[in-house]
Design a protein around this motif. Structure first.
Motif, PDB file in Angstrom:
ATOM      1  N   TYR A 107      54.568  26.857 -28.935  1.00 18.69           N
ATOM      2  CA  TYR A 107      54.387  26.390 -27.551  1.00 18.69           C
ATOM      3  C   TYR A 107      54.839  24.933 -27.409  1.00 18.69           C
ATOM      4  O   TYR A 107      55.507  24.566 -26.433  1.00 18.69           O
ATOM      5  N   TYR A 108      54.477  24.102 -28.371  1.00 16.52           N
ATOM      6  CA  TYR A 108      54.924  22.710 -28.319  1.00 16.52           C
ATOM      7  C   TYR A 108      56.437  22.607 -28.491  1.00 16.52           C
ATOM      8  O   TYR A 108      57.103  21.790 -27.845  1.00 16.52           O
ATOM      9  N   LEU A 109      56.989  23.446 -29.354  1.00 13.62           N
ATOM     10  CA  LEU A 109      58.431  23.458 -29.566  1.00 13.62           C
ATOM     11  C   LEU A 109      59.165  23.830 -28.279  1.00 13.62           C
ATOM     12  O   LEU A 109      60.204  23.245 -27.941  1.00 13.62           O
ATOM     13  N   SER A 110      58.613  24.801 -27.553  1.00 15.55           N
ATOM     14  CA  SER A 110      59.238  25.217 -26.287  1.00 15.55           C
ATOM     15  C   SER A 110      59.211  24.089 -25.261  1.00 15.55           C
ATOM     16  O   SER A 110      60.178  23.898 -24.506  1.00 15.55           O
ATOM     17  N   ARG A 111      58.124  23.310 -25.258  1.00 16.02           N
ATOM     18  CA  ARG A 111      58.031  22.203 -24.299  1.00 16.02           C
ATOM     19  C   ARG A 111      58.950  21.045 -24.691  1.00 16.02           C
ATOM     20  O   ARG A 111      59.619  20.455 -23.832  1.00 16.02           O
TER      21      ARG A 111
ATOM     22  N   ASP B 256      62.802  25.214 -24.043  1.00  9.79           N
ATOM     23  CA  ASP B 256      63.434  26.446 -24.513  1.00  9.79           C
ATOM     24  C   ASP B 256      62.491  27.629 -24.293  1.00  9.79           C
ATOM     25  O   ASP B 256      61.429  27.714 -24.917  1.00  9.79           O
ATOM     26  N   GLY B 257      62.895  28.537 -23.405  1.00 13.40           N
ATOM     27  CA  GLY B 257      62.074  29.700 -23.094  1.00 13.40           C
ATOM     28  C   GLY B 257      61.919  30.658 -24.261  1.00 13.40           C
ATOM     29  O   GLY B 257      60.939  31.416 -24.315  1.00 13.40           O
ATOM     30  N   TYR B 258      62.883  30.628 -25.196  1.00 16.93           N
ATOM     31  CA  TYR B 258      62.812  31.531 -26.341  1.00 16.93           C
ATOM     32  C   TYR B 258      61.568  31.231 -27.173  1.00 16.93           C
ATOM     33  O   TYR B 258      60.825  32.143 -27.559  1.00 16.93           O
ATOM     34  N   TYR B 259      61.310  29.938 -27.452  1.00 13.01           N
ATOM     35  CA  TYR B 259      60.149  29.577 -28.251  1.00 13.01           C
ATOM     36  C   TYR B 259      58.848  29.878 -27.511  1.00 13.01           C
ATOM     37  O   TYR B 259      57.842  30.232 -28.125  1.00 13.01           O
ATOM     38  N   LYS B 260      58.872  29.743 -26.199  1.00 14.33           N
ATOM     39  CA  LYS B 260      57.677  30.094 -25.419  1.00 14.33           C
ATOM     40  C   LYS B 260      57.382  31.582 -25.539  1.00 14.33           C
ATOM     41  O   LYS B 260      56.225  31.990 -25.672  1.00 14.33           O
ATOM     42  N   SER B 261      58.440  32.406 -25.487  1.00 15.84           N
ATOM     43  CA  SER B 261      58.235  33.854 -25.619  1.00 15.84           C
ATOM     44  C   SER B 261      57.695  34.197 -27.004  1.00 15.84           C
ATOM     45  O   SER B 261      56.889  35.124 -27.160  1.00 15.84           O
ATOM     46  N   MET B 262      58.114  33.432 -28.029  1.00 14.63           N
ATOM     47  CA  MET B 262      57.580  33.642 -29.366  1.00 14.63           C
ATOM     48  C   MET B 262      56.094  33.266 -29.415  1.00 14.63           C
ATOM     49  O   MET B 262      55.287  33.953 -30.028  1.00 14.63           O
ATOM     50  N   GLY B 263      55.758  32.155 -28.754  1.00 11.62           N
ATOM     51  CA  GLY B 263      54.353  31.765 -28.683  1.00 11.62           C
ATOM     52  C   GLY B 263      53.525  32.805 -27.958  1.00 11.62           C
ATOM     53  O   GLY B 263      52.413  33.157 -28.395  1.00 11.62           O
ATOM     54  N   ASP B 264      54.053  33.330 -26.844  1.00 17.50           N
ATOM     55  CA  ASP B 264      53.351  34.376 -26.087  1.00 17.50           C
ATOM     56  C   ASP B 264      53.130  35.616 -26.945  1.00 17.50           C
ATOM     57  O   ASP B 264      52.044  36.207 -26.929  1.00 17.50           O
TER      58      ASP B 264
ATOM     59  N   ILE C 191      40.336  30.111 -33.471  1.00 18.77           N
ATOM     60  CA  ILE C 191      41.157  30.753 -32.438  1.00 18.77           C
ATOM     61  C   ILE C 191      40.674  30.327 -31.056  1.00 18.77           C
ATOM     62  O   ILE C 191      41.480  30.039 -30.160  1.00 18.77           O
ATOM     63  N   GLY C 192      39.355  30.252 -30.888  1.00 16.21           N
ATOM     64  CA  GLY C 192      38.806  29.769 -29.626  1.00 16.21           C
ATOM     65  C   GLY C 192      39.222  28.333 -29.340  1.00 16.21           C
ATOM     66  O   GLY C 192      39.568  27.976 -28.211  1.00 16.21           O
ATOM     67  N   LEU C 193      39.195  27.489 -30.379  1.00 19.50           N
ATOM     68  CA  LEU C 193      39.611  26.098 -30.225  1.00 19.50           C
ATOM     69  C   LEU C 193      41.089  26.015 -29.842  1.00 19.50           C
ATOM     70  O   LEU C 193      41.485  25.199 -29.001  1.00 19.50           O
ATOM     71  N   GLY C 194      41.897  26.881 -30.469  1.00 18.68           N
ATOM     72  CA  GLY C 194      43.318  26.917 -30.139  1.00 18.68           C
ATOM     73  C   GLY C 194      43.566  27.354 -28.703  1.00 18.68           C
ATOM     74  O   GLY C 194      44.382  26.754 -27.983  1.00 18.68           O
ATOM     75  N   LEU C 195      42.876  28.391 -28.261  1.00 21.07           N
ATOM     76  CA  LEU C 195      42.999  28.865 -26.877  1.00 21.07           C
ATOM     77  C   LEU C 195      42.557  27.790 -25.888  1.00 21.07           C
ATOM     78  O   LEU C 195      43.196  27.574 -24.855  1.00 21.07           O
ATOM     79  N   ARG C 196      41.467  27.130 -26.233  1.00 19.43           N
ATOM     80  CA  ARG C 196      40.972  26.040 -25.374  1.00 19.43           C
ATOM     81  C   ARG C 196      42.023  24.950 -25.214  1.00 19.43           C
ATOM     82  O   ARG C 196      42.251  24.441 -24.109  1.00 19.43           O
ATOM     83  N   HIS C 197      42.661  24.605 -26.312  1.00 17.60           N
ATOM     84  CA  HIS C 197      43.699  23.572 -26.280  1.00 17.60           C
ATOM     85  C   HIS C 197      44.896  24.024 -25.431  1.00 17.60           C
ATOM     86  O   HIS C 197      45.419  23.244 -24.619  1.00 17.60           O
ATOM     87  N   LEU C 198      45.314  25.254 -25.609  1.00 21.58           N
ATOM     88  CA  LEU C 198      46.475  25.763 -24.864  1.00 21.58           C
ATOM     89  C   LEU C 198      46.214  25.786 -23.359  1.00 21.58           C
ATOM     90  O   LEU C 198      47.104  25.485 -22.557  1.00 21.58           O
ATOM     91  N   ILE C 199      44.989  26.149 -22.974  1.00 18.92           N
ATOM     92  CA  ILE C 199      44.645  26.179 -21.547  1.00 18.92           C
ATOM     93  C   ILE C 199      44.562  24.763 -20.989  1.00 18.92           C
ATOM     94  O   ILE C 199      45.101  24.460 -19.922  1.00 18.92           O
ATOM     95  N   ARG C 200      43.910  23.873 -21.726  1.00 22.58           N
ATOM     96  CA  ARG C 200      43.737  22.501 -21.239  1.00 22.58           C
ATOM     97  C   ARG C 200      45.063  21.750 -21.165  1.00 22.58           C
ATOM     98  O   ARG C 200      45.246  20.894 -20.301  1.00 22.58           O
ATOM     99  N   GLU C 201      45.985  22.088 -22.047  1.00 20.86           N
ATOM    100  CA  GLU C 201      47.302  21.444 -22.029  1.00 20.86           C
ATOM    101  C   GLU C 201      48.310  22.207 -21.163  1.00 20.86           C
ATOM    102  O   GLU C 201      49.490  21.872 -21.144  1.00 20.86           O
ATOM    103  N   GLU C 202      47.813  23.253 -20.481  1.00 22.52           N
ATOM    104  CA  GLU C 202      48.602  24.020 -19.504  1.00 22.52           C
ATOM    105  C   GLU C 202      49.814  24.737 -20.113  1.00 22.52           C
ATOM    106  O   GLU C 202      50.833  24.911 -19.478  1.00 22.52           O
TER     107      GLU C 202
END
Length: 229
Positions: free
Chosen positions: A36-40, A44-52, A77-88
């Motif tokens: 996700y960070y790599l895509s930002r 690059d949408g390709y890396y975002k799709s890999m993250g998804d 995993i919960g901490l990771g999800l929390r970070h992904l949501i908070r960082e949009e």
């Protein structure tokens, strides 16, 4: 340099199979955040799709039998999800997304025999996760539940402190040198100001260990005195 990075990322994706660990520190959740960070960074949408894709695989693999530790299990995993949501990076209501994960963590920490199976390091990491989740709560009922869970885990942790817990280490390790983590989390708990016994409990814990460590370090005869008493 970019070509080498692309090649490494492709090899990384090939290496991640169905049986690859799920955790934050050494599994799919950590690699998901990386993509996700790599895509930002590269737009690059390709890396975002890999993250998804990796995130979906991770969530689909969770179950009631999953371990709950921060390093390798549900709390991480919960901490990771929390970070992904908070960082949009992803969208969703934080508490709704984490509800199932937190319910499993709650059950395994409150009801025996699960709550007896964790090391001090794991309990400290879980304390860190729970105090973060307490801050996320919006209604009084959930706030109360997380406060009670925090007190439960705090008591489990304090009851199992090893005798050498307060000894200084020569180097820092997030896995083996727990005192700095303990002090950091203690500061966070005190700032929440809901558990009035916290100051009392930890004042006496610190006093006891400091006195014992002092006498053993500077007065070897104190050991023989203890054994005779």
């Amino acid at each position: 340099m970019e070509m080498h990075t692309t090649s490494l990322n492709e090899k990384l994706l090939l290496f991640i199979g169905k049986d690859y660990p799920l955790g934050l520190a050494q599994g799919k959740m950590g690699i998901t955040i990386y993509f996700y960070y790599l895509s930002r960074l590269n737009d690059d949408g390709y890396y975002k799709s890999m993250g998804d894709r990796l995130l979906e695989e991770t969530i689909d693999s969770l179950s009631q039998k999953s371990c709950i530790t921060l390093e390798n299990g549900l709390a991480g995993i919960g901490l990771g999800l929390r970070h992904l949501i908070r960082e949009e990076f992803i969208e969703g209501n934080l508490n709704e997304v984490l509800e199932d994960i937190d319910n499993i963590i709650f059950n395994k920490l409150v009801f025996p025999p699960y709550n007896l199976n964790y090391t001090n390091t794991e309990l400290l990491h879980l304390l860190f996760y729970i105090q973060l989740r307490l801050k996320d709560q919006e209604n009084s009922e959930n706030i109360y539940i997380y406060q009670e869970l925090l007190i439960k885990v705090l008591n489990l942790c304090v009851d199992n402190l090893p005798p050498d817990f307060f000894k200084e280490h020569y180097s820092f390790s997030i896995y083996h040198y727990n005192l700095p983590i303990f002090l950091y989390i203690l500061g966070k708990l005190l700032s929440l100001d809901f558990y009035m016994n916290t100051n009392y409990i930890f004042y006496h814990i610190f006093l006891f260990y400091i006195v014992i460590d002092f006498f053993i370090s500077w007065h070897p005869s104190f050991i023989s005195f203890l054994t005779k008493s």
